[in-house]
Design a protein around this motif. Structure first.
Motif, PDB file in Angstrom:
ATOM      1  N   PHE A 105      20.954  -0.236  -0.445  1.00  0.00           N
ATOM      2  CA  PHE A 105      21.280  -1.735  -0.543  1.00  0.00           C
ATOM      3  C   PHE A 105      22.413  -2.212   0.073  1.00  0.00           C
ATOM      4  O   PHE A 105      22.473  -3.027   0.767  1.00  0.00           O
ATOM      5  N   ALA A 106      23.497  -1.278   0.185  1.00  0.00           N
ATOM      6  CA  ALA A 106      24.814  -1.787   0.644  1.00  0.00           C
ATOM      7  C   ALA A 106      24.807  -1.268   2.265  1.00  0.00           C
ATOM      8  O   ALA A 106      25.933  -0.549   2.453  1.00  0.00           O
ATOM      9  N   ASP A 107      23.830  -1.057   2.942  1.00  0.00           N
ATOM     10  CA  ASP A 107      23.827  -0.807   4.548  1.00  0.00           C
ATOM     11  C   ASP A 107      24.425  -2.172   5.285  1.00  0.00           C
ATOM     12  O   ASP A 107      25.032  -2.902   4.706  1.00  0.00           O
ATOM     13  N   GLN A 108      23.966  -1.753   6.395  1.00  0.00           N
ATOM     14  CA  GLN A 108      24.401  -2.710   7.444  1.00  0.00           C
ATOM     15  C   GLN A 108      23.961  -4.421   7.292  1.00  0.00           C
ATOM     16  O   GLN A 108      24.275  -5.149   7.768  1.00  0.00           O
ATOM     17  N   PHE A 109      22.940  -4.511   6.484  1.00  0.00           N
ATOM     18  CA  PHE A 109      22.303  -5.707   6.126  1.00  0.00           C
ATOM     19  C   PHE A 109      22.632  -6.242   4.724  1.00  0.00           C
ATOM     20  O   PHE A 109      21.947  -7.159   4.324  1.00  0.00           O
ATOM     21  N   TYR A 144      23.158  -2.031 -10.357  1.00  0.00           N
ATOM     22  CA  TYR A 144      24.191  -1.187 -10.181  1.00  0.00           C
ATOM     23  C   TYR A 144      25.054  -0.745 -11.334  1.00  0.00           C
ATOM     24  O   TYR A 144      25.818   0.168 -11.242  1.00  0.00           O
ATOM     25  N   ARG A 145      25.208  -1.717 -12.325  1.00  0.00           N
ATOM     26  CA  ARG A 145      25.888  -1.291 -13.673  1.00  0.00           C
ATOM     27  C   ARG A 145      24.860  -0.149 -14.408  1.00  0.00           C
ATOM     28  O   ARG A 145      25.574   0.835 -14.763  1.00  0.00           O
ATOM     29  N   GLU A 146      23.725  -0.116 -14.176  1.00  0.00           N
ATOM     30  CA  GLU A 146      22.863   1.154 -14.614  1.00  0.00           C
ATOM     31  C   GLU A 146      23.329   2.335 -13.818  1.00  0.00           C
ATOM     32  O   GLU A 146      23.333   3.361 -14.566  1.00  0.00           O
ATOM     33  N   VAL A 147      23.344   2.153 -12.687  1.00  0.00           N
ATOM     34  CA  VAL A 147      23.915   3.321 -11.686  1.00  0.00           C
ATOM     35  C   VAL A 147      25.207   3.820 -12.059  1.00  0.00           C
ATOM     36  O   VAL A 147      25.495   5.021 -12.233  1.00  0.00           O
ATOM     37  N   LEU A 148      26.001   3.068 -12.245  1.00  0.00           N
ATOM     38  CA  LEU A 148      27.342   3.235 -12.920  1.00  0.00           C
ATOM     39  C   LEU A 148      27.312   3.882 -14.013  1.00  0.00           C
ATOM     40  O   LEU A 148      28.506   4.995 -14.178  1.00  0.00           O
ATOM     41  N   ALA A 149      26.619   3.554 -14.979  1.00  0.00           N
ATOM     42  CA  ALA A 149      26.680   4.341 -16.283  1.00  0.00           C
ATOM     43  C   ALA A 149      26.213   5.848 -16.101  1.00  0.00           C
ATOM     44  O   ALA A 149      26.715   6.627 -16.765  1.00  0.00           O
ATOM     45  N   LYS A 183       0.765  -1.213  -0.064  1.00  0.00           N
ATOM     46  CA  LYS A 183       0.058   0.045  -0.001  1.00  0.00           C
ATOM     47  C   LYS A 183       0.815   1.142   0.047  1.00  0.00           C
ATOM     48  O   LYS A 183       0.483   2.246  -0.799  1.00  0.00           O
ATOM     49  N   SER A 184       1.976   1.137   0.684  1.00  0.00           N
ATOM     50  CA  SER A 184       2.849   2.295   0.822  1.00  0.00           C
ATOM     51  C   SER A 184       3.526   2.718  -0.331  1.00  0.00           C
ATOM     52  O   SER A 184       3.711   3.739  -0.789  1.00  0.00           O
ATOM     53  N   VAL A 185       3.900   1.555  -1.214  1.00  0.00           N
ATOM     54  CA  VAL A 185       4.449   1.577  -2.337  1.00  0.00           C
ATOM     55  C   VAL A 185       3.623   2.449  -3.187  1.00  0.00           C
ATOM     56  O   VAL A 185       4.040   3.588  -4.226  1.00  0.00           O
ATOM     57  N   THR A 186       2.324   2.055  -3.219  1.00  0.00           N
ATOM     58  CA  THR A 186       1.442   2.791  -4.388  1.00  0.00           C
ATOM     59  C   THR A 186       1.169   4.118  -3.958  1.00  0.00           C
ATOM     60  O   THR A 186       1.097   4.927  -5.154  1.00  0.00           O
ATOM     61  N   ILE A 187       1.456   4.680  -2.798  1.00  0.00           N
ATOM     62  CA  ILE A 187       1.332   6.107  -2.518  1.00  0.00           C
ATOM     63  C   ILE A 187       2.794   6.597  -2.872  1.00  0.00           C
ATOM     64  O   ILE A 187       2.444   7.879  -3.556  1.00  0.00           O
ATOM     65  N   ASP A 188       3.730   6.162  -2.483  1.00  0.00           N
ATOM     66  CA  ASP A 188       5.010   6.983  -3.070  1.00  0.00           C
ATOM     67  C   ASP A 188       6.091   5.990  -3.422  1.00  0.00           C
ATOM     68  O   ASP A 188       6.893   5.337  -2.666  1.00  0.00           O
ATOM     69  N   PRO A 189       5.975   5.538  -4.617  1.00  0.00           N
ATOM     70  CA  PRO A 189       7.079   4.444  -5.312  1.00  0.00           C
ATOM     71  C   PRO A 189       8.425   5.180  -5.333  1.00  0.00           C
ATOM     72  O   PRO A 189       9.420   3.895  -5.425  1.00  0.00           O
ATOM     73  N   LYS A 190       8.644   6.270  -5.056  1.00  0.00           N
ATOM     74  CA  LYS A 190      10.186   6.769  -5.082  1.00  0.00           C
ATOM     75  C   LYS A 190      10.681   6.908  -3.941  1.00  0.00           C
ATOM     76  O   LYS A 190      11.811   7.061  -3.640  1.00  0.00           O
ATOM     77  N   PHE A 191      10.206   6.138  -2.966  1.00  0.00           N
ATOM     78  CA  PHE A 191      10.674   6.313  -1.618  1.00  0.00           C
ATOM     79  C   PHE A 191      11.549   4.910  -1.199  1.00  0.00           C
ATOM     80  O   PHE A 191      11.027   3.987  -1.222  1.00  0.00           O
ATOM     81  N   GLU A 192      12.848   5.156  -1.463  1.00  0.00           N
ATOM     82  CA  GLU A 192      13.613   4.003  -1.351  1.00  0.00           C
ATOM     83  C   GLU A 192      13.643   3.241  -0.257  1.00  0.00           C
ATOM     84  O   GLU A 192      13.591   1.855  -0.206  1.00  0.00           O
ATOM     85  N   ALA A 229      14.600   0.201  -5.448  1.00  0.00           N
ATOM     86  CA  ALA A 229      15.521   1.010  -4.336  1.00  0.00           C
ATOM     87  C   ALA A 229      16.784   1.318  -4.816  1.00  0.00           C
ATOM     88  O   ALA A 229      17.221   2.435  -4.532  1.00  0.00           O
ATOM     89  N   ILE A 230      17.488   0.466  -5.419  1.00  0.00           N
ATOM     90  CA  ILE A 230      19.063   0.722  -5.877  1.00  0.00           C
ATOM     91  C   ILE A 230      18.955   1.993  -6.895  1.00  0.00           C
ATOM     92  O   ILE A 230      19.777   2.864  -6.708  1.00  0.00           O
ATOM     93  N   LEU A 231      18.097   1.797  -7.751  1.00  0.00           N
ATOM     94  CA  LEU A 231      17.794   2.966  -8.739  1.00  0.00           C
ATOM     95  C   LEU A 231      17.474   4.121  -8.251  1.00  0.00           C
ATOM     96  O   LEU A 231      17.991   5.220  -8.762  1.00  0.00           O
ATOM     97  N   ILE A 232      16.846   4.305  -7.053  1.00  0.00           N
ATOM     98  CA  ILE A 232      16.761   5.668  -6.453  1.00  0.00           C
ATOM     99  C   ILE A 232      17.506   6.223  -5.440  1.00  0.00           C
ATOM    100  O   ILE A 232      17.909   7.092  -5.636  1.00  0.00           O
TER     101      ILE A 232
END
Length: 364
Positions: free
Chosen positions: A67-71, A93-98, A24-33, A59-62
């Motif tokens: 993703f690379a946190d303590q978990f 991540y390759r997309e982000v690197l580009a 439900k939360s994602v439908t409200i704000d899909p850009k909240f990583e 989440a990675i693209l936002i």
């Protein structure tokens, strides 16, 4: 507000309830990583790898760092069982690197991901590129050294760890890994020196202490090995304690400190009752010390652990003979003969014959 409740449900292990809120939360704000990341973690907990990868990718693209946190390691452990989805994370991540080709954080994450995939060449390449952009990063230098270790490229691994130590001379992990490389290269004195430094920096590092003990042993410095090994009995995790006492027993035995060796082997058996080698060594020592009753106890216990081991039954036969119990000795020798390989049977046949002759000669 939604995410707070979802986190509570996630912590409580109520993953389906967490999923319902997060969807439900994602439908409200899909850009909240944070929502996408927690949704990915929730799908992972539910074993739904494709949906997990889709949410984590979003989440990675936002926000790539999310993703690379303590978990991170927990997430990678999940995806290692789902390599196709792990490839999707890499692709994100390759997309982000580009878009951010000069971001050392992204390069480091890609190095970690390729390392988990077992792609050493790409892991090395991304770590090297990260170091070009951030040459003072100690952890990346160590990670690069770790990749070279997995490639068994000891020279380059040494260079990477030495680079880390130039940046941080007190880094115990770099000293420990450098010691391992030196040992694999046969440079034992340098390995000893590095492990000594580790113990100065981290006295409770039982792995480096154990490695130093083995190095002292292998270079013939037995008393130093014993002195270094003694604290291990307090530092070693319970599941490995039997092996630690076993090692200490071997050192005492080499130094002809028999009483201490016997005590160490007894403690090894107490800590790990299935440690066969400790029983064998202890039985031999009891026989050498003319303590056949203790030897008999040890070999009887060992025979229960390894009933098909002809050596144990042969030793039992010898102990029974020592105690003058010819009938039991003959029974054990015959059992050893039945279980022995062909190349060992001649000696056992002779032992059986000797015992039969003794039994006949002592009969009225």
């Amino acid at each position: 507000y939604y995410n707070l409740w979802a986190q509570v449900y996630y912590i409580l292990g109520r993953y389906q309830d967490a999923e319902a809120i997060l969807v439900k939360s994602v439908t409200i704000d899909p850009k909240f990583e944070q929502t996408q990341m927690l949704l990915g973690d929730t799908y992972g907990a539910l074993g739904r790898s494709e949906e997990a990868a889709r949410a984590h990718r979003a989440a990675i693209l936002i926000a790539p760092e999310s993703f690379a946190d303590q978990f991170f390691n927990q997430r990678i452990a999940f995806y290692k069982a789902h390599p196709d989805q792990l490839q999707e994370i890499v692709a994100a991540y390759r997309e982000v690197l580009a878009e951010r080709p000069d971001d050392p954080k992204i390069l480091r994450v890609l190095g970690r991901l390729y390392s988990q995939l077992g792609d050493r060449d790409n892991a090395v390449r991304f770590y090297q590129n990260a170091l070009v952009l951030e040459p003072a990063d100690v952890q990346t230098a160590i990670a690069l050294g770790d990749e070279y270790v997995l490639l068994e490229d000891w020279t380059r691994a040494v260079e990477a760890y030495q680079r880390a130590l130039r940046l941080d001379p007190q880094n115990a992990r770099a000293h420990s890994n450098l010691a391992y490389c030196y040992a694999r290269m046969g440079r034992l004195e340098e390995a000893i020196q590095e492990n000594q430094i580790v113990l100065q920096l981290a006295p409770d590092d039982y792995i480096s202490r154990r490695n130093l003990v083995l190095l002292y042993r292998d270079t013939g410095r037995i008393e130093e090995a014993i002195q270094t090994a003694q604290p291990l009995t307090e530092q070693t995790p319970q599941k490995e304690l039997g092996l630690t006492w076993m090692l200490l027993g071997e050192l005492y035995q080499t130094a002809a400190r028999v009483t201490e060796a016997i005590t160490a082997y007894e403690r090894a058996i107490e800590a790990q009752p299935d440690l066969v080698e400790a029983y064998m060594r202890l039985g031999v020592l009891y026989l050498e010390q003319n303590r056949p009753h203790e030897a008999l106890r040890v070999y009887q216990q060992l025979a229960q652990l390894t009933p098909d081991d002809y050596v144990v039954h042969r030793q039992l036969a010898l102990v029974y003979r020592e105690l003058g119990q010819t009938e039991q000795a003959l029974e054990a020798a015959q059992l050893a003969l039945r279980k022995a390989p062909a190349e060992q049977q001649a000696d056992l046949e002779q032992l059986v014959a000797d015992l039969q002759a003794h039994q006949t000669g002592s009969s009225p």
